[in-house]
Scaffold this motif. Structure first.
Motif, PDB file in Angstrom:
ATOM      1  N   SER A  19      -8.342 -28.214  32.313  1.00  0.00           N
ATOM      2  CA  SER A  19      -7.943 -26.839  32.640  1.00  0.00           C
ATOM      3  C   SER A  19      -8.835 -26.186  33.687  1.00  0.00           C
ATOM      4  O   SER A  19      -8.355 -25.401  34.518  1.00  0.00           O
ATOM      5  N   GLU A  20     -10.143 -26.502  33.674  1.00  0.00           N
ATOM      6  CA  GLU A  20     -11.083 -25.801  34.547  1.00  0.00           C
ATOM      7  C   GLU A  20     -11.493 -26.595  35.783  1.00  0.00           C
ATOM      8  O   GLU A  20     -12.050 -26.026  36.723  1.00  0.00           O
ATOM      9  N   ILE A  21     -11.229 -27.901  35.771  1.00  0.00           N
ATOM     10  CA  ILE A  21     -11.586 -28.725  36.930  1.00  0.00           C
ATOM     11  C   ILE A  21     -10.332 -29.274  37.614  1.00  0.00           C
ATOM     12  O   ILE A  21     -10.034 -28.932  38.752  1.00  0.00           O
ATOM     13  N   TYR A  55     -15.793 -33.794  45.135  1.00  0.00           N
ATOM     14  CA  TYR A  55     -15.524 -33.308  43.784  1.00  0.00           C
ATOM     15  C   TYR A  55     -14.077 -32.858  43.626  1.00  0.00           C
ATOM     16  O   TYR A  55     -13.521 -32.257  44.543  1.00  0.00           O
ATOM     17  N   PRO A  56     -13.435 -33.153  42.494  1.00  0.00           N
ATOM     18  CA  PRO A  56     -14.052 -33.864  41.378  1.00  0.00           C
ATOM     19  C   PRO A  56     -13.947 -35.389  41.444  1.00  0.00           C
ATOM     20  O   PRO A  56     -14.757 -36.070  40.836  1.00  0.00           O
ATOM     21  N   SER A  57     -12.985 -35.947  42.187  1.00  0.00           N
ATOM     22  CA  SER A  57     -12.677 -37.350  41.881  1.00  0.00           C
ATOM     23  C   SER A  57     -12.169 -38.182  43.049  1.00  0.00           C
ATOM     24  O   SER A  57     -11.476 -39.173  42.835  1.00  0.00           O
ATOM     25  N   ILE A  76     -20.084 -30.030  37.400  1.00  0.00           N
ATOM     26  CA  ILE A  76     -19.170 -30.026  36.256  1.00  0.00           C
ATOM     27  C   ILE A  76     -19.538 -28.911  35.282  1.00  0.00           C
ATOM     28  O   ILE A  76     -18.674 -28.164  34.806  1.00  0.00           O
ATOM     29  N   SER A  77     -20.832 -28.781  34.990  1.00  0.00           N
ATOM     30  CA  SER A  77     -21.276 -27.741  34.064  1.00  0.00           C
ATOM     31  C   SER A  77     -20.890 -26.354  34.577  1.00  0.00           C
ATOM     32  O   SER A  77     -20.425 -25.500  33.813  1.00  0.00           O
ATOM     33  N   LYS A  78     -21.070 -26.142  35.868  1.00  0.00           N
ATOM     34  CA  LYS A  78     -20.707 -24.843  36.461  1.00  0.00           C
ATOM     35  C   LYS A  78     -19.214 -24.588  36.323  1.00  0.00           C
ATOM     36  O   LYS A  78     -18.800 -23.467  35.987  1.00  0.00           O
ATOM     37  N   MET A  79     -18.392 -25.596  36.553  1.00  0.00           N
ATOM     38  CA  MET A  79     -16.940 -25.420  36.497  1.00  0.00           C
ATOM     39  C   MET A  79     -16.455 -25.126  35.075  1.00  0.00           C
ATOM     40  O   MET A  79     -15.651 -24.203  34.875  1.00  0.00           O
TER      41      MET A  79
END
Length: 376
Positions: free
Chosen positions: A41-43, A273-275, A369-372
């Motif tokens: 949902s967030e990334i 980012y991300p993939s 990732i943590s920020k997202m």
């Protein structure tokens, strides 16, 4: 009683440590179903994601299908030659319309034969004339944002995200001299591995594993003491390697008179980012585009191709055949290494250890990732 671990909090605490004392990501960031739902949902629902190369959709009606955060999507070349992305769900009884990849003149639902034009407008709907609520002109497949950037097809579900060109302007500043958009794709495959998507992404981001994991292929030419991992950018991290002539395609073609000095032999490894993971050389490129398939599965779009000079070389097919064989072997080695990491994460003794200075990109990835996921 077992203490409940909040993966988001655990990861935030993990990346709060300065890089010089950093540890690998906590186990829960890989194994938690709840954390994967947050990533979706967030990334993945809020990022530009790669659906391959634009030159893989050459003709009107050429299409590929992807799924982003559970959302089925068609990416196609329309009658005007433009790239489009559309919802892959019929506006009637909500069947998925197309699967895989191919070429169509129209998009026809396999359930009740509702038919759509390549711009998503409804062309026909059998036996609907007696329903007073039906309006053909108002029925259309929803459009999804789709942009071409440097030859890549980029798609997002986020209507407010800045353009790809703006988001990835630093990539152009770094490797724009290679004119990545002119490279030609020569192969494209889809795979699924039994590992977490982040494990495979992290594996691409660092070359610390090369001597051991790739001892059967490229590991012998790797010198850990010569590696440098610069600080990355907000939207990607990178490192680069100067290649010798053991793989001629990694060097600039003799007919290329534009590139000079180390530009002619520098290989870039870009983790966008991300993939989207891109290896870019003066002669060829290859890439992995990743989508999670549960905590323990990753769907992989794997492709590659040649620079324009090598595409025009009489021996290009011979050269690339040998390179493709090498890339496949390297991928097999990576699969073994990353699937073993996933298996190890299931152990009650699994605990993240300290990162090498050669794993800076992994730390930056974890921080991103943590920020997202914490921004919700």
């Amino acid at each position: 009683m077992t203490k409940h671990v909040n993966p988001t909090t655990e990861l935030a605490e993990n990346v709060a440590t300065p890089f010089e004392n950093a540890q690998a990501m906590p186990v829960s960031a890989y194994t938690s179903e709840d954390f994967l739902a947050l990533e979706q949902s967030e990334i993945f629902a809020k990022s530009w994601l790669c659906a391959g190369r634009a030159d893989s959709l050459k003709e009107p009606g050429d299409y590929v299908t992807i799924e982003i955060s559970g959302e089925p999507i068609i990416v196609l070349r329309d009658r005007q030659g433009e790239l489009r992305a559309l919802s892959n769900v019929c506006r009637h009884r909500m069947s998925v319309l197309l699967e895989g990849r191919g070429n169509v003149r129209t998009i026809t639902c396999p359930y009740h034969a509702w038919t759509y034009s390549l711009d998503g407008s409804l062309r026909g709907a059998p036996a609907m004339e007696k329903n007073g609520s039906f309006c053909k002109q108002d029925t259309k497949l929803p459009a999804i944002r789709c942009e071409e950037w440097q030859g890549w097809i980029m798609v997002t579900l986020d209507a407010d995200l800045p353009s790809v060109a703006e988001t990835l302007s630093d990539v152009d500043g770094l490797v724009g001299y290679l004119n990545m958009g002119d490279y030609v794709e020569t192969f494209r495959e889809e795979h699924r591995w039994d590992t977490n998507w982040k494990i495979l992404a992290e594996n691409f981001m660092e070359s610390y594993h090369l001597p051991m994991c790739h001892s059967g292929t490229i590991g012998g030419a790797t010198k850990l003491q010569d590696m440098v991992c610069p600080e990355g950018f907000a939207s990607f991290n990178y490192h680069h390697i100067l290649k010798d002539d053991s793989v001629p395609l990694a060097l600039a073609h003799p007919s290329n008179t534009v590139l000079e000095g180390d530009q002619r032999r520098r290989t870039w490894l870009l983790a966008i980012y991300p993939s989207l993971m891109i290896t870019l050389t003066p002669g060829y490129f290859w890439y992995l585009s990743l989508l999670p398939d549960g905590p323990g599965g990753v769907k992989i779009l794997y492709g590659g191709g040649l620079s324009p000079e090598f595409m025009n070389d009489p021996k290009a097919e011979e050269h690339f055949g040998a390179l493709k064989k090498l890339l496949d072997h390297v991928n097999d080695e990576d699969r073994g290494c990353t699937e073993r990491v996933w298996k190890g994460l299931q152990s009650k003794f699994a605990k993240p250890g300290p990162l090498s200075h050669l794993e800076r990109p992994n730390y930056e990835f974890a921080t991103w990732i943590s920020k997202m996921v914490s921004a919700k």
